[in-house]
Design a protein around this motif. Sequence first.
Motif, PDB file in Angstrom:
ATOM      1  N   GLY A  49     -30.110 -13.933 -10.656  1.00  0.00           N
ATOM      2  CA  GLY A  49     -30.394 -13.543 -12.031  1.00  0.00           C
ATOM      3  C   GLY A  49     -31.769 -13.926 -12.531  1.00  0.00           C
ATOM      4  O   GLY A  49     -32.165 -13.493 -13.632  1.00  0.00           O
ATOM      5  N   LEU A  50     -32.528 -14.710 -11.769  1.00  0.00           N
ATOM      6  CA  LEU A  50     -33.852 -15.143 -12.203  1.00  0.00           C
ATOM      7  C   LEU A  50     -34.931 -14.406 -11.409  1.00  0.00           C
ATOM      8  O   LEU A  50     -35.059 -14.585 -10.190  1.00  0.00           O
ATOM      9  CB  LEU A  50     -34.009 -16.654 -12.022  1.00  0.00           C
ATOM     10  N   GLU A  51     -35.711 -13.603 -12.087  1.00  0.00           N
ATOM     11  CA  GLU A  51     -36.748 -12.828 -11.407  1.00  0.00           C
ATOM     12  C   GLU A  51     -37.784 -13.719 -10.737  1.00  0.00           C
ATOM     13  O   GLU A  51     -38.314 -13.382  -9.672  1.00  0.00           O
ATOM     14  CB  GLU A  51     -37.430 -11.887 -12.404  1.00  0.00           C
ATOM     15  N   THR A  52     -38.073 -14.873 -11.331  1.00  0.00           N
ATOM     16  CA  THR A  52     -39.083 -15.767 -10.765  1.00  0.00           C
ATOM     17  C   THR A  52     -38.708 -16.223  -9.363  1.00  0.00           C
ATOM     18  O   THR A  52     -39.537 -16.197  -8.447  1.00  0.00           O
ATOM     19  CB  THR A  52     -39.278 -17.000 -11.668  1.00  0.00           C
ATOM     20  N   VAL A  53     -37.454 -16.642  -9.163  1.00  0.00           N
ATOM     21  CA  VAL A  53     -37.066 -17.111  -7.837  1.00  0.00           C
ATOM     22  C   VAL A  53     -36.933 -15.949  -6.857  1.00  0.00           C
ATOM     23  O   VAL A  53     -37.148 -16.114  -5.654  1.00  0.00           O
ATOM     24  CB  VAL A  53     -35.772 -17.947  -7.869  1.00  0.00           C
TER      25      VAL A  53
END
Length: 219
Positions: A91-95
């Motif tokens: 759910g986290l685009e950064t990771v």
Amino acid sequence: MTTNDASNANGSPRGGDPLAPYRRAVADGAEGFDATLWASPATQRLRFEVIAGMADLCGRRIVDAGCGPGDLASYLAESGCEHQEYTGVDGLETVIEQAQAREIPRSRFIAGDFVADPGLLASLEGDVVVISGTLNTMADDQALAVLEAAWSAAGRALAFNFLSDRAVDPAPRQLAPARRLPTMRLLDWALSKTPHVRFRQDYFAGGHDATIAMRRSED
């Protein structure tokens, strides 16, 4: 994504957003392994080894629900498991961007919230769905809803781990954001879906962590 073995106080309320602790960690500058909130790479790797020993991953299309920066994909590549395809979703685009930058062979990474969108996992068409650590910040009903979606999406098998509420000393006491899930309820849920169930709670002291692997047939 994952949560650590002796968690910090950076938690979210039960039934709230299970991604909240990770969003805070990333906002505070955590990257790569640190963003998973695992206590150590060694404990993370042991959980991967247990899953690989309980579920047939080689030659399969794997969906890693809550993949973080792609550590399971890296483990599989290092272990020589010739899986057909690996798809990590988080759910986290950064990771996800961090995972993509690692260029792990036969792997792709997709940003998406499968808690808010239960149909997402089915769209990825995996033979085996793996959930490692992802349930640890969820309320009981949230975790069961994710497992329902994961089992529906799994062509052959589902393997997941969680912090067991049947743990005893010397297992660490869990503080937010991590929480223990009802072991017998999850095991009963698995057996209600298929008789082909494996269970382990012997790989950490005190039965700290448990793993359930389910398959649809004897294949």
